[in-house]
Design an enzyme around this catalytic site. Structure first.
Site, PDB file in Angstrom:
ATOM      1  N   HIS A  43       0.871  -1.183   0.000  1.00 32.26           N
ATOM      2  CA  HIS A  43       0.000   0.000   0.000  1.00 32.26           C
ATOM      3  C   HIS A  43       0.908   1.233   0.000  1.00 32.26           C
ATOM      4  CE1 HIS A  43      -3.906   1.999   1.639  1.00 32.26           C
ATOM      5  NE2 HIS A  43      -3.153   2.888   1.025  1.00 32.26           N
ATOM      6  N   GLU A  70      -2.640  -1.853  -3.114  1.00 32.89           N
ATOM      7  CA  GLU A  70      -3.764  -1.165  -2.494  1.00 32.89           C
ATOM      8  C   GLU A  70      -3.550   0.337  -2.564  1.00 32.89           C
ATOM      9  OE1 GLU A  70      -4.673  -4.379   1.114  1.00 32.89           O
ATOM     10  OE2 GLU A  70      -3.708  -2.452   1.543  1.00 32.89           O
ATOM     11  N   HIS A 190      -7.929  -7.198   7.080  1.00 30.89           N
ATOM     12  CA  HIS A 190      -7.838  -6.227   8.167  1.00 30.89           C
ATOM     13  C   HIS A 190      -8.038  -6.937   9.505  1.00 30.89           C
ATOM     14  CE1 HIS A 190      -7.257  -1.895   8.925  1.00 30.89           C
ATOM     15  NE2 HIS A 190      -7.797  -2.185  10.096  1.00 30.89           N
TER      16      HIS A 190
END
Length: 240
Positions: A43, A70, A190
């Protein structure tokens, strides 16, 4: 079996703390693949507090499994995707200053924007996934954007798991079946860890992928990276 994609952001955070190249992010990614990871996730935030633009460019031709990038789909992110051409682009709605992703897309409110972005990503030959909360109202709207997959935001599941795991997983099972009916692939991520991952995989055995970083890297401090990746993969083994 559901694939395990290892998020290496925390490896980059550790490297950046000293300003040199230890640990080597590319080497860790390649070792993670060698140890059994079936994908590598990054990310790259604008402030480069962990993964840097240069890391993405160094990784793009080295990853042998699936490269998942991401990010919030601003101009910078779209340029990264255009240049890197990963297997998957996962769109998250968090602004640049956010500590971590903390909610999914409102696919009703942002449907037109997401549709345009996803159409551009498809022009690059990149599979798309939308980070999404486990609420049915967002799933038909997600389908209308043209996305290939949705990524279930699993922090609420992880938070409720130790109190009542059946209650915590129930909304995820509901929306997972809805996604399947809509012919949407299903990812999840997550706060998944060695305690709660197996139960989720048993309840939704048709998930395509889970992306795990923070907990996996923390566990690797005790168990070693190779052993930890194998431990996580065993959590994804189901009899279904």
């Amino acid at each position: 079996m559901t694939k395990l994609s290892v998020n290496i952001n925390k490896i980059a955070t550790l490297r950046n703390a000293r300003g040199a190249n230890n640990p080597d992010v590319v080497k860790v990614a390649l070792d993670a693949e060698r140890f059994g990871a079936e994908g590598i996730t990054v990310h790259p935030r604008p402030d480069e507090r962990h993964i840097r633009y240069s890391d993405v460019m160094d990784l793009k031709d080295r990853i042998q499994t699936e490269f998942n990038i991401e990010g919030y789909p601003d101009q910078r992110y779209m340029e990264i995707i255009r240049l890197a051409r990963p297997a998957q682009a996962t769109l998250v709605p968090d602004p640049p200053e956010a500590l971590t992703s903390n909610t999914g897309w409102d696919t009703l409110k942002h449907q037109d924007m997401l549709r345009d972005i996803i159409a551009e990503l498809h022009e690059y030959g990149v599979r798309t996934s939308i980070f999404i909360n486990p609420e049915p109202k967002f799933f038909e709207a997600a389908k209308a954007t043209g996305t290939d997959r949705v990524e279930l935001y699993t922090e609420p599941y992880a938070s409720g798991y130790h109190r009542d795991k059946e209650m915590a997983v129930a909304p995820y099972v509901q929306v997972a079946h809805l996604a399947r009916e809509l012919n949407l692939g299903i990812n999840a991520g997550h706060d998944l860890d060695l305690h709660n991952l197996k139960f989720l995989a048993e309840k939704i055995p048709f998930m395509d992928e889970v992306s795990i970083g923070h907990a996996l890297v923390c566990d690797a401090l005790y168990y070693g990276l190779e052993n930890t990746i194998q431990m996580y993969r065993r959590q994804l083994e189901t009899e279904n």
